[in-house]
Enzyme design. Structure first.
Site, PDB file in Angstrom:
ATOM      1  N   ASP A  19       0.810  -1.219   0.000  1.00 19.81           N
ATOM      2  CA  ASP A  19       0.000   0.000   0.000  1.00 19.81           C
ATOM      3  C   ASP A  19       0.849   1.278   0.000  1.00 19.81           C
ATOM      4  OD1 ASP A  19      -1.961  -1.893   0.426  1.00 19.81           O
ATOM      5  OD2 ASP A  19      -2.869  -0.851   2.132  1.00 19.81           O
ATOM      6  N   HIS A  53      -4.831   9.498   0.618  1.00 19.15           N
ATOM      7  CA  HIS A  53      -4.823   8.658   1.813  1.00 19.15           C
ATOM      8  C   HIS A  53      -5.747   9.220   2.889  1.00 19.15           C
ATOM      9  CE1 HIS A  53      -3.310   5.763   4.806  1.00 19.15           C
ATOM     10  NE2 HIS A  53      -3.004   5.061   3.731  1.00 19.15           N
ATOM     11  N   HIS A  69       3.583  -2.253   3.155  1.00 23.87           N
ATOM     12  CA  HIS A  69       3.674  -0.915   2.568  1.00 23.87           C
ATOM     13  C   HIS A  69       5.007  -0.772   1.839  1.00 23.87           C
ATOM     14  CE1 HIS A  69       0.784  -0.645   5.866  1.00 23.87           C
ATOM     15  NE2 HIS A  69       0.203   0.304   5.163  1.00 23.87           N
TER      16      HIS A  69
HETATM   17 NI    NI Z   1      -2.508   3.083   3.463  1.00 24.09          NI
END
Ligand code: NI
Length: 259
Positions: free
Chosen positions: A71, A126, A215
């Site tokens: 992500d 985000h 991430h």
């Molecule tokens: Ni995120």
């Protein structure tokens, strides 16, 4: 003479100033702003890459599958991660943030698609979607959809709500935009614990059908990847994209956390 009529008309339309200028995009690509019906444009772009995401199909009813998800990128470590995944023959799913795509100087978005990974929408900035107005949610999703489509020729079918924060309004807007909501059932907490061995250990606890959250904006996460790939391969897992995990396109608006 007649054959010149259409291009000439397009030039005149493009030059008349009626189209919203997009200075950021103009330098990166040579496609003019779409002056055609957006639906026909989407069909044309989909047709450019009919077999996306590519690669061998895996039946996750029979194989032990896990879906790695990354992500918040593309970021500074995405190129390195793509190199590792390519070398190991592994495909994953990237939930990208629109602002990061806009700032991506390394053409990572195209490479994610070209290498056969799957792309998902992780909002424009985000934002916590549940805290926004309905039009705010719509903007976050659609603006990212449109930018990714312009750069990579892909209309995404998956999204992940930032912070995993969703509700009925978010569900309705994702459904409207044709996006399934993909959550996770293995959290590596890689944003908090920047230690590759810890990240690899947590990912290594996946079960068949797991969706693992990571991430690619953290160097320590990318450093953890070779080790976690080895651990999971050793346990007999096959790495698949999220859509492959389910064997059919996940349903727009619905929430998924594992197979
Ligand atoms: Ni995120």
């Amino acid at each position: 003479m007649r054959a010149w009529g259409v291009p000439l008309a397009l030039l005149l339309v493009a030059g008349c100033g009626a189209v919203r200028p997009q200075p950021m995009m103009m330098a990166a690509e040579f496609r003019p702003p779409p002056v055609v019906d957006p639906n026909s444009m989407a069909r044309k772009l989909t047709a450019m890459q009919p077999d996306w995401p590519r690669g061998p199909r895996v039946d996750c009813k029979k194989s032990k599958c896990v879906a790695l998800t990354f992500d918040d990128g593309p970021g500074d470590y995405t190129t390195k991660l793509l190199g590792i995944l390519r070398e190991r023959g592994v495909r994953a799913t990237f939930f990208v943030v629109g602002e990061m795509v806009a700032a991506d100087k390394h053409h990572n978005l195209r490479r994610i698609v070209d290498d056969g990974h799957e792309l998902g929408n992780h909002s424009w900035s985000h934002a916590q979607l549940t805290a926004l107005s309905t039009s705010g949610i719509r903007y976050q999703l659609k603006h990212t959809q449109d930018l990714v489509e312009r750069i990579a020729g892909i209309r995404m079918t998956l999204m992940r709500p930032p912070y995993g924060s969703t509700d009925k309004r978010v569900a309705a807007e994702t459904k409207r935009e044709g996006l399934a909501q993909i959550l996770w059932n293995v959290d590596t907490l890689d944003w908090r614990d920047r230690v590759p061995s810890i990240v690899a250990k947590r990912a290594g606890k996946a079960k068949a059908g797991s969706i693992i959250l990571m991430h690619d904006i953290h160097g320590t996460t990318v450093e953890a990847v070779p080790r976690l790939l080895s651990t999971l391969e050793h346990k007999g897992y096959t790495f698949v994209t999220v859509s492959e995990l389910y064997g059919k396109p996940p349903a727009p608006g619905r929430e998924y956390t594992e197979r």
